[in-house]
Design an enzyme around this catalytic site. Structure first.
Site, PDB file in Angstrom:
ATOM      1  N   ASP A 127       0.870  -1.181   0.000  1.00 39.24           N
ATOM      2  CA  ASP A 127       0.000   0.000   0.000  1.00 39.24           C
ATOM      3  C   ASP A 127       0.904   1.226   0.000  1.00 39.24           C
ATOM      4  OD1 ASP A 127       0.942   0.340   2.506  1.00 39.24           O
ATOM      5  OD2 ASP A 127      -0.919  -0.076   3.534  1.00 39.24           O
ATOM      6  N   SER A 128       0.327   2.405  -0.142  1.00 38.90           N
ATOM      7  CA  SER A 128       1.158   3.593  -0.348  1.00 38.90           C
ATOM      8  C   SER A 128       1.613   4.232   0.952  1.00 38.90           C
ATOM      9  CB  SER A 128       0.353   4.624  -1.126  1.00 38.90           C
ATOM     10  OG  SER A 128      -0.708   5.087  -0.307  1.00 38.90           O
ATOM     11  N   GLY A 129       1.042   3.802   2.062  1.00 37.70           N
ATOM     12  CA  GLY A 129       1.323   4.462   3.333  1.00 37.70           C
ATOM     13  C   GLY A 129       0.287   5.525   3.644  1.00 37.70           C
ATOM     14  N   GLY A 130      -0.465   5.939   2.625  1.00 37.34           N
ATOM     15  CA  GLY A 130      -1.454   7.008   2.807  1.00 37.34           C
ATOM     16  C   GLY A 130      -2.436   6.702   3.927  1.00 37.34           C
ATOM     17  N   PHE A 131      -3.003   5.512   3.897  1.00 39.81           N
ATOM     18  CA  PHE A 131      -4.030   5.174   4.891  1.00 39.81           C
ATOM     19  C   PHE A 131      -3.484   5.267   6.318  1.00 39.81           C
ATOM     20  CE2 PHE A 131      -6.462   2.153   7.505  1.00 39.81           C
ATOM     21  CZ  PHE A 131      -7.726   2.672   7.325  1.00 39.81           C
TER      22      PHE A 131
ATOM     23  N   ASP B 207      -2.287   8.602  -1.734  1.00 34.96           N
ATOM     24  CA  ASP B 207      -3.547   9.360  -1.772  1.00 34.96           C
ATOM     25  C   ASP B 207      -3.926   9.813  -0.374  1.00 34.96           C
ATOM     26  OD1 ASP B 207      -4.066   6.871  -0.702  1.00 34.96           O
ATOM     27  OD2 ASP B 207      -6.078   6.758  -1.525  1.00 34.96           O
TER      28      ASP B 207
ATOM     29  N   GLN C 183     -11.056   8.047  -5.176  1.00 35.73           N
ATOM     30  CA  GLN C 183     -11.575   8.557  -3.903  1.00 35.73           C
ATOM     31  C   GLN C 183     -12.798   9.418  -4.193  1.00 35.73           C
ATOM     32  OE1 GLN C 183     -10.737   7.779  -0.890  1.00 35.73           O
ATOM     33  NE2 GLN C 183      -8.630   6.979  -0.964  1.00 35.73           N
TER      34      GLN C 183
ATOM     35  N   GLY D 161     -11.085   4.484   0.320  1.00 32.62           N
ATOM     36  CA  GLY D 161     -11.950   5.324   1.154  1.00 32.62           C
ATOM     37  C   GLY D 161     -13.317   4.750   1.405  1.00 32.62           C
TER      38      GLY D 161
ATOM     39  N   ASP E 122      -8.549  -7.010  -0.082  1.00 35.08           N
ATOM     40  CA  ASP E 122      -7.679  -7.265   1.068  1.00 35.08           C
ATOM     41  C   ASP E 122      -8.434  -6.816   2.302  1.00 35.08           C
ATOM     42  OD1 ASP E 122      -7.125  -4.216   0.743  1.00 35.08           O
ATOM     43  OD2 ASP E 122      -6.175  -4.759   2.626  1.00 35.08           O
TER      44      ASP E 122
ATOM     45  N   CYS F 153     -13.556 -28.251   5.954  1.00 33.05           N
ATOM     46  CA  CYS F 153     -12.348 -27.461   5.676  1.00 33.05           C
ATOM     47  C   CYS F 153     -11.112 -28.353   5.675  1.00 33.05           C
ATOM     48  CB  CYS F 153     -12.217 -26.365   6.730  1.00 33.05           C
ATOM     49  SG  CYS F 153     -10.745 -25.353   6.527  1.00 33.05           S
TER      50      CYS F 153
ATOM     51  N   CYS G 104      -7.950 -27.142   5.849  1.00 37.80           N
ATOM     52  CA  CYS G 104      -6.788 -26.383   6.327  1.00 37.80           C
ATOM     53  C   CYS G 104      -6.013 -27.193   7.361  1.00 37.80           C
ATOM     54  CB  CYS G 104      -7.217 -25.029   6.891  1.00 37.80           C
ATOM     55  SG  CYS G 104      -7.713 -25.064   8.625  1.00 37.80           S
TER      56      CYS G 104
ATOM     57  N   CYS H  10      -7.931 -27.529  10.742  1.00 39.19           N
ATOM     58  CA  CYS H  10      -9.091 -28.411  10.766  1.00 39.19           C
ATOM     59  C   CYS H  10      -8.717 -29.883  10.538  1.00 39.19           C
ATOM     60  CB  CYS H  10     -10.123 -27.964   9.739  1.00 39.19           C
ATOM     61  SG  CYS H  10     -10.886 -26.399  10.193  1.00 39.19           S
TER      62      CYS H  10
ATOM     63  N   HIS I 227      -6.718 -20.985   9.897  1.00 37.53           N
ATOM     64  CA  HIS I 227      -8.034 -21.415   9.410  1.00 37.53           C
ATOM     65  C   HIS I 227      -8.751 -20.268   8.680  1.00 37.53           C
ATOM     66  CE1 HIS I 227     -12.065 -22.908   9.010  1.00 37.53           C
ATOM     67  NE2 HIS I 227     -12.441 -21.729   9.487  1.00 37.53           N
TER      68      HIS I 227
HETATM   69 ZN   LIG Z   1      -9.992 -24.922   8.687  1.00 36.78          ZN
END
Ligand SMILES: [Zn+2]
Length: 378
Positions: free
Chosen positions: A89-93, A143, A194, A221, A271, A309, A311, A314, A340
């Site tokens: 990410d740009s660091g903006g947030f 941004d 934005q 945003g 994300d 699941c 994973c 599980c 998980h």
């Molecule tokens: Zn799982």
């Protein structure tokens, strides 16, 4: 670079080709803020749980260990031992949400570190330079992220500046990619739309950034104070003006249901810290809805979290055991739960992709939007 393989309604099944490999979309990027997933999850774990893109944080890595240090160590891929795509990410947030006292000018933002208070300046050129040092696959434009709601006039003025910053980001990346010592000379730039919850500002901004022919387009945003309905409305309105042949990335979103609804509107990249953050508090996502593993009723429950699941958690551990670990505040509790939840999100995307390929995405959406948002009944 981006190829749409199949479309079902507005939902898109695509492939995004990068120097670090091909990303199957729609995709959920796994958030490793400081080049690690919180909850003691490593990059070898990420491979096992089906992570395609790891997301790292420019602001945090700039402060610690420092982007120049990461560059000296060969870039982020080498540093964390990850050979698939990385988005920074740009660091903006973070500049706008974490950092102390800040001052915004046309040049950029002056603020103080949330770690030791020292003064830092970050503008488009600085953000691009840091991300070039980190050598991520995809860099995000710098941004201003505005809270919702914000006054119309402020949003308008901020978005105009964010546009001018984007133009500077593009020029600076071009320059950095051409330098001899740059680690990833093929670094890609995504721009960020934005405009708060104002349709006209969002549309005008998207039209302007679409002309810059960037590698991808993010919607920023959102999920910062508005309702889900407002968020879906903005997507409906603004995606009509996003280039069809470029990936669209909805930043920081969201719940499984939010993701399905956004895919239905044509979003390709996601994300969110939610699966890992919630896992660390014993809040679990499953195919049948959500559950809180701290609940007394799991004390003697010898079933896995989710019997369908596959994973590592599980396949090997019971609800009763993981609940015990949470109660005892044992670190392994967080690790097993995060593994998980991230596996669940990555697999959710796989199920979404398959349903688009097989022209049954609407059916998948109907079956899952409410179920995944409700508490598990068992
Ligand atoms: Zn799982």
């Amino acid at each position: 670079m981006f190829k749409i393989l199949h479309q079902n309604g507005n939902a898109r099944r695509g492939e995004f080709h990068t120097v670090h490999g091909t990303v199957q979309t729609p995709v959920f990027q796994n958030v490793g803020t400081i080049a690690a997933i919180k909850g003691a999850v490593s990059t070898t774990d990420l491979k096992e749980i089906g992570c395609q893109v790891e997301l790292s944080n420019t602001y945090h890595l700039h402060l610690r260990p420092g982007d120049k240090t990461v560059k000296e160590l060969g870039g982020l891929h080498k540093f964390m031992n990850w050979d698939r795509p990385i988005l920074t990410d740009s660091g903006g947030f973070q500049v706008f949400s974490l950092a102390g006292l800040r001052k915004i000018t046309e040049e950029g933002v002056s603020f103080s570190s949330h770690i030791d208070g020292h003064k830092i300046f970050m503008g488009p050129e600085e953000s691009m330079k840091i991300q070039s040092n980190l050598a991520s696959t995809i860099a995000m434009a710098f941004d201003e992220c505005i809270e919702n709601p914000a006054p119309y006039d402020y949003v308008k003025q901020s978005v105009d500046r964010t546009y001018r910053w984007l133009v500077r980001c593009k020029e600076e990346m071009k320059r950095l990619n051409s330098l001899e010592g740059t680690i990833n000379k093929e670094q890609l730039l995504f721009g960020i739309n934005q405009g708060g919850i104002f349709d006209d500002i969002r549309i005008e901004h998207m039209k302007k950034i679409a002309e810059l022919d960037l590698a991808g387009y993010a919607i920023g945003g959102l999920a910062v104070g508005e309702t889900h309905e407002e968020m879906y409305h903005i997507l409906d309105v603004v995606l009509q003006y996003a280039p069809l042949d470029k990936p669209r990335y909805l930043m920081g979103v969201g719940t499984p249901s939010n993701i399905i609804e956004a895919v239905a509107r044509g979003v390709d990249f996601f994300d969110c810290v939610m699966p890992s953050r919630n896992a660390r508090h014993a809040f679990i996502f499953t195919r049948n809805g959500t559950m809180n593993l701290m609940n007394q009723k799991y004390e003697l429950d010898t079933r896995p979290i989710d019997s369908e699941c596959q994973c590592p958690t599980c396949r090997n551990y019971t609800r009763a055991y993981i609940r015990h670990l949470f109660k005892a505040k044992e670190m392994l509790a967080m690790r097993l739960a995060v593994i998980h939840n991230l596996y669940f999100y990555n697999e959710l995307m796989e199920r979404i992709r398959l349903s688009i390929e097989e022209d049954r995405f609407e059916e998948f959406r109907r079956e899952n939007v409410e179920k995944l948002a409700s508490r598990v009944i068992d």
